[in-house]
Design a protein around this motif. Sequence first.
Motif, mmCIF file in Angstrom:
data_model
loop_
_atom_site.group_PDB
_atom_site.id
_atom_site.type_symbol
_atom_site.label_atom_id
_atom_site.label_comp_id
_atom_site.label_asym_id
_atom_site.label_seq_id
_atom_site.Cartn_x
_atom_site.Cartn_y
_atom_site.Cartn_z
ATOM 1 N N GLN A 71 26.826 46.390 -12.223
ATOM 2 C CA GLN A 71 26.327 45.770 -13.296
ATOM 3 C C GLN A 71 27.327 44.522 -13.670
ATOM 4 N N ASP A 72 28.488 44.709 -13.810
ATOM 5 C CA ASP A 72 29.524 43.828 -14.057
ATOM 6 C C ASP A 72 30.096 43.080 -13.063
ATOM 7 N N PRO A 73 30.120 41.827 -12.740
ATOM 8 C CA PRO A 73 30.344 41.090 -11.527
ATOM 9 C C PRO A 73 31.967 40.683 -11.782
ATOM 10 N N TYR A 74 32.113 40.761 -13.145
ATOM 11 C CA TYR A 74 33.587 40.428 -13.394
ATOM 12 C C TYR A 74 34.576 41.497 -13.067
ATOM 13 N N ALA A 75 34.019 43.004 -13.127
ATOM 14 C CA ALA A 75 35.047 43.966 -13.149
ATOM 15 C C ALA A 75 34.759 44.335 -11.655
ATOM 16 N N SER A 76 33.736 44.143 -10.933
ATOM 17 C CA SER A 76 33.503 44.782 -9.630
ATOM 18 C C SER A 76 34.164 43.816 -8.391
ATOM 19 N N LEU A 77 34.804 42.663 -8.700
ATOM 20 C CA LEU A 77 35.545 41.880 -7.672
ATOM 21 C C LEU A 77 36.975 41.904 -8.005
ATOM 22 N N HIS A 78 37.795 42.246 -7.110
ATOM 23 C CA HIS A 78 39.277 42.068 -7.239
ATOM 24 C C HIS A 78 39.780 40.793 -7.666
ATOM 25 N N PRO A 79 40.592 40.638 -8.872
ATOM 26 C CA PRO A 79 40.910 39.351 -9.361
ATOM 27 C C PRO A 79 41.843 38.385 -8.352
ATOM 28 N N ARG A 80 42.658 39.282 -7.475
ATOM 29 C CA ARG A 80 43.743 38.670 -6.640
ATOM 30 C C ARG A 80 43.002 38.178 -5.218
ATOM 31 N N GLN A 81 41.915 38.751 -4.744
ATOM 32 C CA GLN A 81 41.215 38.617 -3.548
ATOM 33 C C GLN A 81 40.315 37.253 -3.761
ATOM 34 N N SER A 82 40.550 36.432 -2.680
ATOM 35 C CA SER A 82 39.461 35.503 -2.512
ATOM 36 C C SER A 82 38.234 35.926 -2.255
ATOM 37 N N VAL A 83 37.111 35.249 -2.084
ATOM 38 C CA VAL A 83 35.911 35.575 -1.822
ATOM 39 C C VAL A 83 35.899 35.995 0.014
ATOM 40 N N ASP A 84 36.790 35.366 0.721
ATOM 41 C CA ASP A 84 36.856 35.281 2.106
ATOM 42 C C ASP A 84 37.659 36.755 2.284
ATOM 43 N N GLN A 85 38.661 37.134 1.411
ATOM 44 C CA GLN A 85 39.219 38.329 1.616
ATOM 45 C C GLN A 85 38.123 39.616 1.226
ATOM 46 N N VAL A 86 37.438 39.548 0.290
ATOM 47 C CA VAL A 86 36.621 40.448 -0.200
ATOM 48 C C VAL A 86 35.658 40.701 0.894
ATOM 49 N N LEU A 87 34.992 39.644 1.576
ATOM 50 C CA LEU A 87 34.002 39.747 2.354
ATOM 51 C C LEU A 87 34.585 40.180 3.778
ATOM 52 N N SER A 88 35.528 39.824 4.151
ATOM 53 C CA SER A 88 36.353 40.064 5.515
ATOM 54 C C SER A 88 36.905 41.469 5.502
ATOM 55 N N GLU A 89 37.676 41.919 4.503
ATOM 56 C CA GLU A 89 38.018 43.416 4.250
ATOM 57 C C GLU A 89 36.645 44.336 4.372
ATOM 58 N N THR A 90 35.708 43.979 3.858
ATOM 59 C CA THR A 90 34.800 44.853 3.941
ATOM 60 C C THR A 90 34.100 44.924 5.330
ATOM 61 N N LEU A 91 33.886 43.814 6.082
ATOM 62 C CA LEU A 91 33.472 43.947 7.376
ATOM 63 C C LEU A 91 34.534 44.739 8.353
ATOM 64 N N ARG A 92 35.711 44.464 8.066
ATOM 65 C CA ARG A 92 36.625 45.067 9.034
ATOM 66 C C ARG A 92 36.660 46.827 8.795
ATOM 67 N N LEU A 93 36.342 47.243 7.410
ATOM 68 C CA LEU A 93 36.264 48.660 7.276
ATOM 69 C C LEU A 93 34.933 49.043 7.952
ATOM 70 N N HIS A 94 34.117 48.406 8.237
ATOM 71 C CA HIS A 94 32.988 49.016 8.689
ATOM 72 C C HIS A 94 32.785 48.433 10.169
ATOM 73 N N GLY A 95 34.188 48.050 10.866
ATOM 74 C CA GLY A 95 34.170 47.910 12.284
ATOM 75 C C GLY A 95 33.445 46.680 12.966
ATOM 76 N N PHE A 96 33.302 45.705 12.131
ATOM 77 C CA PHE A 96 32.731 44.411 12.614
ATOM 78 C C PHE A 96 33.948 43.685 13.225
ATOM 79 N N LYS A 97 33.585 43.015 14.473
ATOM 80 C CA LYS A 97 34.328 41.971 15.030
ATOM 81 C C LYS A 97 34.583 40.537 14.845
ATOM 82 N N ASP A 98 33.200 40.107 14.655
ATOM 83 C CA ASP A 98 32.780 38.627 14.538
ATOM 84 C C ASP A 98 32.993 38.248 13.134
#
Length: 256
Positions: free
Chosen positions: A89-116
């Motif tokens: 519901q709340d996009p303010y609470a669901s994103l880590h304030p000290r992580q950039s957009v790149d970090q948020v998305l890159s970390e998620t992709l790595r956790l799920h085993g993506f390479k590119d």
Amino acid sequence: MSTAIDIKGLNVYFGDSHNLFHAVKSATFAVESGASFGLVGESGSGKSTILKAITGLAPYWEGEMTVAGQPLGAKRDRAFYKTVQMVFQDPYASLHPRQSVDQVLSETLRLHGFKDINDRVDQLLKDVGLGPAFRFRYPHQLSGGQRQRVAIARALAPNPKILLLDEPTSALDVSVQAEILNLLKDLQAEHDLTYVMVSHDLAVVAHMCDAAAVMRNGEIVEILSIEDMRAGKTAHDYTMQLLNASANRVATVAAD
């Protein structure tokens, strides 16, 4: 058409044996693959609790839950989270304030085993209507609508087939809500997604969903098609009360 989600006799409890709260009572519904299903009702009616049970965030439940043909047990494995993702519901609470957009998305992709990773981050941002200029920004540098777009991109990262949407626009300005809802509709068509959307706003559900379950005090009192909802064809007094309270909004959104 196959069934994406099949819920039978779901009961969810909170608390302990001395103070047990029965939050969801014998909920039963099914969602076909590629469809959008709404859970509607007032705050505290049990809507979000059903999503928590599906994702494993509600530990005390009984009944049967099957997702993408797989029966759910006490725990969710990595394969489950590749299939099912949630937008909160709340996009303010669901994103880590000290992580950039790149970090948020890159970390998620790595956790799920993506390479590119690099190419996938660019594509995810493009999918949600954000350009490369947003990649290295932080949440405090984004508007509410932009943050929710990032949250949607994060949910899309593992290539899920099912998105659980917990009031995804209720924390946003009215002017931004329609943009996010239309984005979700476009993404559903492009990626052949199945949606389960929780909302207290019947107009939002009328715009997004094919059918909806109306909840009150933890129980599903009625399941009806959106055509019947728009036409005011209901078998339960409580549903009629909700429809009457939001009749102008439902009619306006339906016209859009």
